[in-house]
Design an enzyme around this catalytic site. Structure first.
Site, PDB file in Angstrom:
ATOM      1  N   ARG A  86       5.307  12.315  -8.663  1.00  6.24           N
ATOM      2  CA  ARG A  86       5.664  11.831  -7.330  1.00  6.24           C
ATOM      3  C   ARG A  86       7.154  12.047  -7.120  1.00  6.24           C
ATOM      4  NH1 ARG A  86       7.721   6.659  -6.694  1.00  6.24           N
ATOM      5  NH2 ARG A  86       6.453   5.743  -8.348  1.00  6.24           N
ATOM      6  N   HIS A 132       7.798   5.192  -4.221  1.00  2.00           N
ATOM      7  CA  HIS A 132       6.416   4.712  -4.219  1.00  2.00           C
ATOM      8  C   HIS A 132       5.943   4.507  -2.781  1.00  2.00           C
ATOM      9  CE1 HIS A 132       2.814   2.535  -5.334  1.00  2.00           C
ATOM     10  NE2 HIS A 132       3.198   1.523  -4.581  1.00  2.00           N
ATOM     11  N   TYR A 168      14.880   2.873 -11.063  1.00  2.00           N
ATOM     12  CA  TYR A 168      14.098   2.914 -12.299  1.00  2.00           C
ATOM     13  C   TYR A 168      13.879   4.298 -12.900  1.00  2.00           C
ATOM     14  CZ  TYR A 168      10.362   3.675  -8.795  1.00  2.00           C
ATOM     15  OH  TYR A 168       9.610   4.136  -7.748  1.00  2.00           O
TER      16      TYR A 168
END
Length: 375
Positions: free
Chosen positions: A266, A270, A279
């Protein structure tokens, strides 16, 4: 390669023996697996992959402008979504999580789908017209439903397959276990496509399951699990097609269901409410972008003489025109606040009816414009 030989080659392998047809630069590395697709089909797949990427960019832009609600990006996952959907029959039933917009693009994305992301449930209802279950937000909650549908198709003698898309985080949910266990016990014609994009929101793949691969989880349920390069549309096409054929077989030694682990990445957040910089390192994203599904497929098609600059220019123009029309049509749709009460229960409760009447009274007394004003 015959059908039986192809099935053995695809499914009689270790779960970490990743299937690939195209290398990152578009070179064919497994000619025995290269599907014999017509040039027009290949161009259509390329168009849908580019459309999906551009759709993604436009939706994120609309969200940033306040014209769309929270949105989940698909960029980087076009290969698995388009490749797998092209391998299906038009009336096979699709069930997806919330990121597989490309699977809908491959089925002539209805304009109403944009309405869902603008806050209108009608956009979900429109998906039934293209044999797609409503978008699912609850992680893995749709998996038992597609298994139930698949079982019904088997009992009815229908030549149809149920296909479920979900992320790697879903494999840690109870619904995943229940669905795959049921699929194995009742031998349902179900294809499970796990889009392993390496991140379950902010949790990396290695921290949300101790399994060496996701594909090997299928062993516990008695059916085949296979790992495929999810950024290779031809590989996902070949594997999904073989899984579909196996799902429709009867009296075979193999169970009908298949778990496909499509390994990919990805690129973006998100959702538009997320900040991936917190992160993960940008260097990781850069490494995966070098394996981009659209770039490698374009290189393959150019080398095969299926695609050139003129055709790409025509495709790009068509994409922009189609997207502009979809957005214009969606934004022209009038919203009705009263609809929020229509999809909560099959029969409204007294409390819900009271709230509905209260909203209607406010609108009558003050008017919508006054209620929408900022304080």
């Amino acid at each position: 390669m015959s059908g039986d030989a192809l099935e053995r080659d695809l499914f009689d392998r270790e779960p970490d023996d990743r299937i690939r047809v195209l290398d990152a630069d578009g070179t064919v590395v497994a000619p025995e697996l290269e599907p014999a697709l017509e040039a027009e089909t290949l161009r259509s797949m390329y168009r849908d992959m580019r459309f999906s990427r551009r759709f993604d960019e436009r939706m994120i832009s609309l969200q940033r402008q306040g014209r769309l609600g929270t949105y989940s990006s698909l960029a980087g996952q076009e290969g698995s979504q388009i490749g797998s959907t092209y391998a299906l029959a038009d009336d096979d039933m699709l069930s997806f999580q919330y990121r597989e917009h490309g699977a809908l693009v491959a089925r002539d994305l209805p304009w109403e789908y944009l309405l869902y992301w603008m806050g209108h449930e009608d956009g979900n209802a429109a998906l039934a017209e293209i044999d797609v279950f409503p978008l699912n937000i609850s992680i893995a909650a749709h998996l038992p439903h597609i298994v139930g549908w698949s079982w019904a198709a088997k009992l009815n003698g229908d030549e149809r397959v149920g296909v479920a898309h979900f992320g790697d985080g879903s494999t840690s949910e109870g619904d995943f276990h229940e669905a795959l266990n049921f699929a194995g016990v009742f031998d349902t014609p179900t294809v499970f496509v796990c889009n392993n994009n390496q991140w379950a929101i902010s949790v990396p793949r290695e921290r949300q399951t101790a399994s060496a691969t996701i594909a090997e989880k299928a062993t516990a349920y008695g059916f085949a699990g296979v790992q495929v390069d999810g950024m290779d549309p031809l590989a996902t096409y070949v594997v999904t097609r073989a899984a579909r054929e196996k799902a429709l077989e009867s009296g075979d030694e193999r169970l009908r269901s298949t778990l496909i682990e499509a390994v990919q990445y990805r690129y973006g957040a998100h959702t538009t409410a997320d900040d991936p910089d917190v992160y993960r390192d940008e260097s990781e994203v850069k490494q995966w972008r070098e394996k981009d599904p659209i770039d490698r497929f374009e290189a393959y098609l150019r080398d095969a003489g299926v695609l050139d600059d003129d055709r790409i220019e025509t495709i790009e123009s068509e994409i922009e025109e189609t997207l502009a029309a979809l957005i214009e049509q969606a934004e022209a749709a009038a919203g009705n606040p009263g609809e929020m009460f229509e999809y909560t229960y099959a029969e409204p409760t007294p409390r819900l009816e009271e709230q509905h009447e209260y909203l209607a009274d406010l609108r009558d007394r003050h008017g919508d414009d006054a209620l929408l004003e900022d304080e």
